[in-house]
Design a protein around this motif. Structure first.
Motif, short mmCIF file in Angstrom:
data_model
loop_
_atom_site.label_atom_id
_atom_site.label_comp_id
_atom_site.label_asym_id
_atom_site.label_seq_id
_atom_site.Cartn_x
_atom_site.Cartn_y
_atom_site.Cartn_z
N LYS A 132 0.84 -1.21 0.00
CA LYS A 132 0.00 0.00 0.00
C LYS A 132 0.87 1.26 0.00
CE LYS A 132 -4.14 -1.92 2.16
NZ LYS A 132 -5.01 -1.88 3.35
N HIS A 133 1.95 1.21 0.75
CA HIS A 133 2.88 2.34 0.78
C HIS A 133 3.52 2.52 -0.60
CE1 HIS A 133 6.21 4.49 3.33
NE2 HIS A 133 5.85 5.20 2.28
N LEU A 134 3.78 1.42 -1.29
CA LEU A 134 4.35 1.47 -2.64
C LEU A 134 3.43 2.25 -3.59
CD1 LEU A 134 6.60 0.51 -4.57
CD2 LEU A 134 5.28 -1.58 -4.90
N LYS A 135 2.12 2.03 -3.48
CA LYS A 135 1.17 2.77 -4.31
C LYS A 135 1.31 4.27 -4.06
CE LYS A 135 -3.08 1.42 -4.79
NZ LYS A 135 -4.44 0.91 -4.55
N LYS A 136 1.44 4.66 -2.80
CA LYS A 136 1.60 6.08 -2.44
C LYS A 136 2.90 6.63 -3.02
CE LYS A 136 2.24 8.91 1.69
NZ LYS A 136 3.67 9.14 1.60
N GLU A 137 3.96 5.88 -2.88
CA GLU A 137 5.26 6.32 -3.39
C GLU A 137 5.27 6.41 -4.92
OE1 GLU A 137 7.77 7.61 -1.78
OE2 GLU A 137 7.00 7.18 0.23
N CYS A 138 4.48 5.58 -5.60
CA CYS A 138 4.38 5.68 -7.06
C CYS A 138 3.85 7.04 -7.46
CB CYS A 138 3.49 4.58 -7.63
SG CYS A 138 4.30 2.97 -7.75
#
Length: 101
Positions: free
Chosen positions: A29-35
């Protein structure tokens, strides 16, 4: 790469807990934000570092080793080479032709 992978893993365990305490969903989920952050500033290499760290964190929490991740990446590249892609304008997503699958 091994040094980075284990550095990420050790830091993550100390900071967030082991794979029993926390699985891969949070890092993904954090990866989606960082994208979104990388899209906002695609020439900031630190955003790419954030993405790589989160992929590594999620993968080991899902039970995959660095060797597993490396081999899956090599296998996926071979699959990608067999697919047909259209050229699209810059900034647009280019996906393979699924009708050929």
């Amino acid at each position: 790469m091994r040094e980075i992978y284990f550095g990420v893993k050790n830091w993550s365990v100390e900071t967030f807990g082991d794979e029993v305490e926390k699985g891969p969903t949070g890092p993904l989920k954090h990866l989606k934000k960082e994208c979104d952050e990388a899209l906002a500033d695609p020439y900031d290499i630190m955003e790419y570092a954030d993405l790589l760290i989160l992929v590594m964190d999620a993968s080991w929490r899902a039970g995959f080793s660095l060797r597993d991740l490396r081999q899956a990446t090599l296998n996926k590249i071979e699959i990608l080479k067999t697919r047909e892609y259209a050229r699209v304008p810059d900034g647009e997503i280019s996906e393979h032709n699924r009708a050929l699958d």
